[in-house]
Design a protein around this motif. Structure first.
Motif, short mmCIF file in Angstrom:
data_model
loop_
_atom_site.label_atom_id
_atom_site.label_comp_id
_atom_site.label_asym_id
_atom_site.label_seq_id
_atom_site.Cartn_x
_atom_site.Cartn_y
_atom_site.Cartn_z
N GLY A 189 0.81 -1.23 0.00
CA GLY A 189 0.00 0.00 0.00
C GLY A 189 0.83 1.27 0.00
N LYS A 190 2.10 1.13 -0.37
CA LYS A 190 2.96 2.30 -0.35
C LYS A 190 2.87 3.10 -1.66
CE LYS A 190 5.89 0.47 3.23
NZ LYS A 190 7.25 0.33 3.82
N SER A 191 3.30 4.34 -1.59
CA SER A 191 3.30 5.22 -2.76
C SER A 191 4.59 5.04 -3.55
CB SER A 191 3.19 6.69 -2.32
OG SER A 191 2.00 6.90 -1.59
N VAL A 192 4.49 5.08 -4.86
CA VAL A 192 5.67 4.84 -5.69
C VAL A 192 5.82 5.90 -6.78
CG1 VAL A 192 6.82 3.24 -7.26
CG2 VAL A 192 5.50 2.35 -5.33
N PHE A 193 7.03 6.45 -6.83
CA PHE A 193 7.43 7.30 -7.96
C PHE A 193 8.45 6.48 -8.73
CE2 PHE A 193 10.22 10.02 -10.22
CZ PHE A 193 9.46 11.10 -10.64
N CYS A 194 8.21 6.29 -10.01
CA CYS A 194 9.12 5.46 -10.80
C CYS A 194 9.71 6.26 -11.95
CB CYS A 194 8.36 4.25 -11.35
SG CYS A 194 9.42 3.15 -12.31
N GLU A 195 11.02 6.16 -12.08
CA GLU A 195 11.68 6.84 -13.20
C GLU A 195 11.16 6.33 -14.54
OE1 GLU A 195 13.28 9.19 -14.39
OE2 GLU A 195 13.62 10.20 -12.49
N LYS A 196 11.30 7.16 -15.56
CA LYS A 196 10.94 6.75 -16.91
C LYS A 196 12.05 5.86 -17.46
CE LYS A 196 13.48 7.90 -19.51
NZ LYS A 196 14.98 7.69 -19.67
N PRO A 197 11.85 4.99 -18.41
CA PRO A 197 10.53 4.55 -18.84
C PRO A 197 9.91 3.71 -17.74
CG PRO A 197 12.21 3.14 -19.78
CD PRO A 197 12.93 4.24 -19.04
N LEU A 198 8.57 3.70 -17.69
CA LEU A 198 7.91 3.00 -16.58
C LEU A 198 8.47 1.60 -16.44
CD1 LEU A 198 5.82 3.01 -14.37
CD2 LEU A 198 4.10 2.32 -16.04
N SER A 199 8.65 0.93 -17.58
CA SER A 199 9.28 -0.39 -17.52
C SER A 199 9.88 -0.68 -18.87
CB SER A 199 8.27 -1.46 -17.17
OG SER A 199 7.48 -1.73 -18.31
N ILE A 202 -1.91 12.35 -9.25
CA ILE A 202 -1.66 13.54 -10.05
C ILE A 202 -0.89 13.10 -11.30
CG2 ILE A 202 -0.32 15.70 -10.15
CD1 ILE A 202 -0.97 16.15 -7.20
N TRP A 203 -1.29 13.63 -12.42
CA TRP A 203 -0.60 13.34 -13.68
C TRP A 203 0.86 13.76 -13.59
CZ3 TRP A 203 2.21 15.84 -17.42
CH2 TRP A 203 2.28 15.26 -18.68
N PRO A 204 1.79 13.03 -14.15
CA PRO A 204 1.67 11.81 -14.95
C PRO A 204 1.79 10.54 -14.09
CG PRO A 204 3.89 12.70 -15.19
CD PRO A 204 3.16 13.58 -14.20
N THR A 205 0.75 9.76 -14.08
CA THR A 205 0.74 8.52 -13.31
C THR A 205 1.32 7.39 -14.16
OG1 THR A 205 -1.44 7.97 -14.14
CG2 THR A 205 -1.36 9.21 -12.07
N PHE A 206 1.34 6.18 -13.54
CA PHE A 206 1.82 5.00 -14.26
C PHE A 206 1.05 4.81 -15.57
CE2 PHE A 206 4.14 2.08 -11.02
CZ PHE A 206 4.90 3.14 -10.59
N ALA A 207 -0.22 5.19 -15.55
CA ALA A 207 -1.04 5.02 -16.77
C ALA A 207 -0.40 5.79 -17.93
CB ALA A 207 -2.47 5.50 -16.51
N GLU A 208 0.11 6.97 -17.64
CA GLU A 208 0.78 7.75 -18.69
C GLU A 208 2.06 7.04 -19.13
OE1 GLU A 208 0.05 10.16 -20.57
OE2 GLU A 208 1.99 10.72 -21.41
N GLY A 209 2.77 6.49 -18.15
CA GLY A 209 3.99 5.75 -18.49
C GLY A 209 3.67 4.57 -19.40
#
Ligand SMILES: NC(=O)C1=CN([C@@H]2O[C@H](COP(=O)(O)OP(=O)(O)OC[C@H]3O[C@@H](n4cnc5c(N)ncnc54)[C@H](O)[C@@H]3O)[C@@H](O)[C@H]2O)C=CC1
Ligand SMILES: NC(=O)C1=CN([C@@H]2O[C@H](COP(=O)(O)OP(=O)(O)OC[C@H]3O[C@@H](n4cnc5c(N)ncnc54)[C@H](O)[C@@H]3O)[C@@H](O)[C@H]2O)C=CC1
Ligand SMILES: NC(=O)C1=CN([C@@H]2O[C@H](COP(=O)(O)OP(=O)(O)OC[C@H]3O[C@@H](n4cnc5c(N)ncnc54)[C@H](O)[C@@H]3O)[C@@H](O)[C@H]2O)C=CC1
Ligand SMILES: NC(=O)C1=CN([C@@H]2O[C@H](COP(=O)(O)OP(=O)(O)OC[C@H]3O[C@@H](n4cnc5c(N)ncnc54)[C@H](O)[C@@H]3O)[C@@H](O)[C@H]2O)C=CC1
Lengths: 367, 367, 367, 367
Positions: free
Chosen positions: A96-106, A335-342
């Motif tokens: 349940g933690k919050s994640v900020f992931c560098e680009k590219p998402l994967s 808040i945009w940009p979320t994983f969905a944007e990635g």
């Protein structure tokens, strides 16, 4: 004022940038949530410990699971290579933690799909590291376009060009292996994101991806070093995107040109504090691209400096990202940009790779 | 010093430019052959007579056959609309006269083929009006590339963008009718010529040609106002070309960027006296695009001015063309760009139109 | 349409430019008066004859008196060294002929005074060769300032900088001898003229004139190679002027910046087809210097080209001068800049030389 | 790793910038000394408390004496108005503490003299806030000049121009009162410092200082809004400096141009990540100003970003200052620019004010 424990996976190029950003963001933006640098993770104990001391973290580890599981850490920044993004993010979401992931998402569209699903299931805050779209200039460009200041968009040209592999004699490295580290996998995402943010979704494209220098010091390069695509946006605008790591002379060629029925915008990240705007107003004799220097009247500038034209830099973009991530967590809304944007960006990359293989136009919706 | 009788068909935009050029060229280049302005032709007697007086011709006519047949005229400049190019040129060749024809060589590839054949049969001097490639800056760019100064070429991006139809409310005209007057037919030829001159022949392409504003004041526009193509050159380089008459803010956007393995070149006709060169030499800290101002050391500059950076302009390009044409006649040998080059450009246009219709890559050799 | 016999004294840098200009001007501007190239004069018979053939004059001479006295010549262009200007002009005026004299009007203020008086006595048409102020861009700048578009002027900075003597090893020549050929004598006049044309008369100044490289190849340089002055204009504006022939990297640094209470203008002759305008209008977020490309809507552009941004060059300035001179003769009324302007420029030069000697502010009215 | 208690006087424009800088500097530069934000001081308790929370200080006060005397504070940053600089600095020095003082060092030359003496007596570390000279670009420019890369310097032109008072209708404020807040007192110091750093000491000058808009909303403006000076450097180079707060269109016009016998440098802070270098090397045809984008190979860039052209901004300059100050303290040796440099800048300001009053050249040594 509440505080929050931050854990960063990776202490390299971006790990450092995020560490500094979290040290500075509270003061810059007077954030409601104040970050505590709890733990940094790297591949070896020594390097992790070095990063800890250098950046001022409380603890270090060479195992990202330790970091993810740490009860004092609520927010995780993933700043390690593309192939590590998914497992780390999924483990964090499971808690349940919050994640900020560098680009590219994967590294692949499939992985990104799984990550988006995991974030959704967990109901966790998630964000992806598209920093360039967050400069005062590019935020302002988005505003101008969205407000119809340049009318209906007829053309978009974007590029992300650098020249770190322009010299054929530059030896190979991990960067010359694997699609995820090639031009499409690694450089393209920022500008694809920009194209989407400025103009909107891309519906169809035709790409040409290639490895110009296939041999480096006798070793075969297995990913692309230059790629382009023609594209059609959902709103009808036509576009072109170009990506290159062999664009001699270009250092940070994240650049775009937008034509509309009432005006035009030009931007080049190599002069990141200027945005060029043309409007079809006033006497014809006085028309021209005006070079607008960002200042306190533009988005997210004032917190950095009260003087116009004084300028923000690369590190400041990461501070803006940190503000956004903290705000999302504090307000408990994505808040945009979320994983969905990635993931959407990965989709364009996947479509482009396929288009180039087939030498044909493809519909993005088919990916 | 010998002189030669010149007849110009057309007294409009380009007719005037050529008339002035032939008045000036002798003094500028001290040409061996000195032009006499014998006759000008236009659609009506009045306009032809007006042009005669304005530009200093000896006689005028409203019938191009009169001009072509005049025994005092040995060299004919065709500066009338595309659909008139072929009959005039063929009539002139039939009499063994020399012909300079404005771009595009003709309205279609087939016509151009016929014109090239006619020139060959007649053994006449023939030249096509690609003026932009003849500025000191672009001539110098050609030299740099040809000399390998920027290494092997990996990428070429060219555009010819203007904005005279950017406003959807601009009413229709003859310019909005017929392929030959559209973006591909009318604007593209200059830059296609440049791409060929700088890099070499194009082997394959994939184009997207469109009419963005299909309705102007209730009248249907029947030609394209924006077009792009990805392409592959014979020498392996990848490229992209873009053409637009709706490129808001762009006035004379004949611009190109070339990346090579040792350097790069950037040029924009809107600042026609500067060429930007980057080389991978010297200490990295000192590398950057240098803005070279054309001067006496660059091709065809000194005859216009002894001072560097003092600059040449549009009219000077036409004077350089006049020098080339006179020299070709005097030396009785064709000088590039001949009708054959005009035809090759038409071939690319034809291939691009077909590619766009098919939404597919095409081989240029198939046209 | 009437014609007029032209005689040019000098066939060098400027003699050629004027010869070409008079060949072209009729067609470009459709002038009422059409020039006939009657005679060219140079120091030797051979060179004069060479110029005659090269530029298409009817006759040549090595004695300017022959040219001045020739009954077929009504208008005389002086394009020979500064010390020859006065006797030629005075001889021509004595015969009631029209005279165009290259800048500087003469080598000293006293000579210029005499020349202005002679022109007045004769009632002859007279004009001085300040060509740079006549580009479409600088004419437009004058208009903007005169129309109050940038409000009341508070600051003017002008420079004329080149680098042909930047290298201390460049050997001496006639250019390194005599005040009239120094930076103040030879380079400064154009920009002093611009300052006066754009802002108005200069009332007081304080100058610093110096010879940086006093020795060239063992020979003493007897004139200045760099000079600056602070100044006050009659209208109260403050200004600064800088002149240099050792300004490394500058090729045609005729450049100015004007600040007013409502806007600003920036211009650099090295990019002569662009004028930069800033206005304090509209939302602050959209303000910036706009780069306006000259086009048909700007002064004296359309006759050269119908397309905006296509650009004019150095030679075109001389054609504009020729048009002005012919018009003055045809309409029998003097047109700015006359010899009086040339003399005023000399006055500023004289005041500056004196100011620098005294190391003190001086009033221009005292000269 | 040791830490050190930091106290900042002022929480406005610069107080915030320093607070953020000290939060970030440890991570960016991995400094040996790590700052602790102990206390912030402002004019009222409320504002001081607001700054404390905003920037993350441990404590706050409205009395700078409390801050200076606090035993946990070893280093004091003065970011309050000019007239407060001296008493605060002297009190700190009396306790042997280290002081970083914002520019200008003080309101007058006399005060600055006293401050330099006090620092010397105490043997305390002292530094003055000239941040612009510390960008990667300007540090690199200094290196180039010092290394003789552009030869012997013949000319320096510097300006610091902004337009926050360009509109005559902008109402008066504390900024329009008192010499210390005028153009010479407040804006000039940065560029005078740059001139000295790049070229060397100034020996003589002649200045013109003026108040263009003497009345704002009916209230008399008592300080200057535009000023210029011609100057001579000790090494013989000639120069010109211009300062303005009414330079319409200019936002951060800290700009300089340097000509030398082998090359030239141009820089404008409005595009702070580019430095333009011209050298007289290689074939003439290839010479031009090259636009060098700062990157990891330039001074103090890499710690901010691994990618060239990615750019630093205003806040980063303050971080570099913080690094320098911490290093000076840690190594217990003063690092340029110390108070002595601040005093030398005040000396030039004093000489210029006097020169303008007298309308005469003055020797700097006389002040
Ligand atoms: N947004 C932007 O402007 C940029 C984004 N990136 C992205 O940031 C990410 C990191 O790239 P860089 O910082 O350039 O790489 P880097 O090589 O400089 O640093 C990678 C770090 O990750 C650590 N790491 C590697 N594998 C790990 C594992 N299995 N567990 C824990 N730590 C591990 C390494 O120890 C190292 O500290 C990548 O996804 C890259 O695409 C990179 C550069 C710029
Ligand atoms: N190289 C360049 O930069 C440019 C080339 N062009 C080309 O130049 C050619 C002429 O274009 P513009 O000068 O712009 O056109 P324009 O409309 O300004 O002038 C056309 C002239 O041709 C005459 N004309 C038309 N039909 C004729 C006929 N059947 N017989 C004799 N005269 C006839 C007209 O009376 C008029 O004088 C075109 O092929 C165009 O593509 C045009 C503009 C720029
Ligand atoms: N407006 C502008 O942009 C420029 C103006 N000038 C001015 O033009 C004038 C001529 O300079 P350039 O053409 O550069 O010189 P140049 O040295 O290229 O040509 C001078 C010409 O004058 C002739 N000449 C010299 N003495 C003569 C005499 N006593 N009688 C007859 N002919 C004589 C020479 O034979 C030669 O043909 C000067 O006043 C100069 O200041 C020069 C360059 C640019
Ligand atoms: N290096 C640079 O780029 C800049 C330097 N400065 C310099 O920084 C200094 C501060 O200027 P700003 O930050 O613009 O001013 P500001 O007005 O934004 O802030 C001044 C701060 O000082 C505090 N203060 C005022 N009097 C005080 C007193 N007697 N005791 C304690 N605190 C007091 C105020 O409460 C306020 O927090 C000035 O010396 C100025 O010249 C200012 C702007 C830019």
């Amino acid at each position: 004022m509440t505080d929050i424990g931050i854990g960063i996976v990776g202490g390299g190029y971006m790990g450092k940038a995020h560490a500094v950003a979290y040290a500075a963001v509270g003061g810059v933006f007077e954030t409601a949530l104040r970050p505590r640098l709890e733990m940094v993770c790297a591949t070896s104990e020594q390097s992790a410990e070095r990063y800890r001391k250098a950046f001022g973290f409380a603890r270090s580890t060479d195992d990202w699971r330790v970091l993810v599981n740490d009860p004092n850490i609520q927010a995780i920044i993933i700043a390690s290579p593309q192939e590590t993004h998914r497992p780390i993010a999924e483990a964090a979401f499971a808690l349940g933690k919050s994640v900020f992931c560098e680009k590219p998402l994967s590294a692949t569209l499939d992985e990104s799909r799984a990550m988006v699903a995991a974030a959704k299931t967990a109901g966790s805050i998630n964000m992806v590291g598209f920093n360039y779209i967050r400069t005062p200039a590019s935020q302002y460009a988005r505003q101008l376009v969205a407000d119809g200041r340049i009318g209906e968009i007829t053309w978009f040209r974007g590029e992300h060009t650098e020249d770190f592999y322009a010299d054929p004699k530059t030896p190979p490295s991990w960067r010359t292996k694997g699609d995820a580290n090639g031009t499409m996998g690694d450089l393209a995402p920022h500008m694809i994101n920009a194209a989407r943010a400025l103009i909107g979704p891309i519906s169809a494209l035709c790409a040409l991806v290639e490895t110009v220098h296939e041999d480096r010091s006798g070793i075969t390069v297995t990913n692309d070093d230059q790629a382009q695509m023609m594209c059609r946006f959902d709103n009808g605008a036509q576009g072109h995107l170009f990506f290159s790591r062999i664009a001699t002379g270009r250092k940070m060629g994240y650049a775009y040109e937008i034509h509309g029925t009432k005006g035009a915008i030009r931007f080049d990240q190599e002069d990141q504090n200027a945005i060029h705007l043309y409007t079809m107003e006033g006497p014809e004799a006085e028309r021209g691209f005006r070079k607008i220097l960002t200042g306190p009247v533009h988005p997210d500038y004032l917190p950095f400096c009260q003087g116009p034209g004084h300028g923000t830099g690369y590190q400041d973009q990461i501070i803006i990202e940190a503000r956004d991530f903290l705000r999302a967590i504090y307000e408990n809304r994505n808040i945009w940009p979320t994983f969905a944007e990635g993931m959407e960006v990965n989709r364009i990359v996947a479509a482009a790779m396929d288009s180039s293989r087939k030498m044909a136009w493809v519909n993005v919706a088919d990916y």
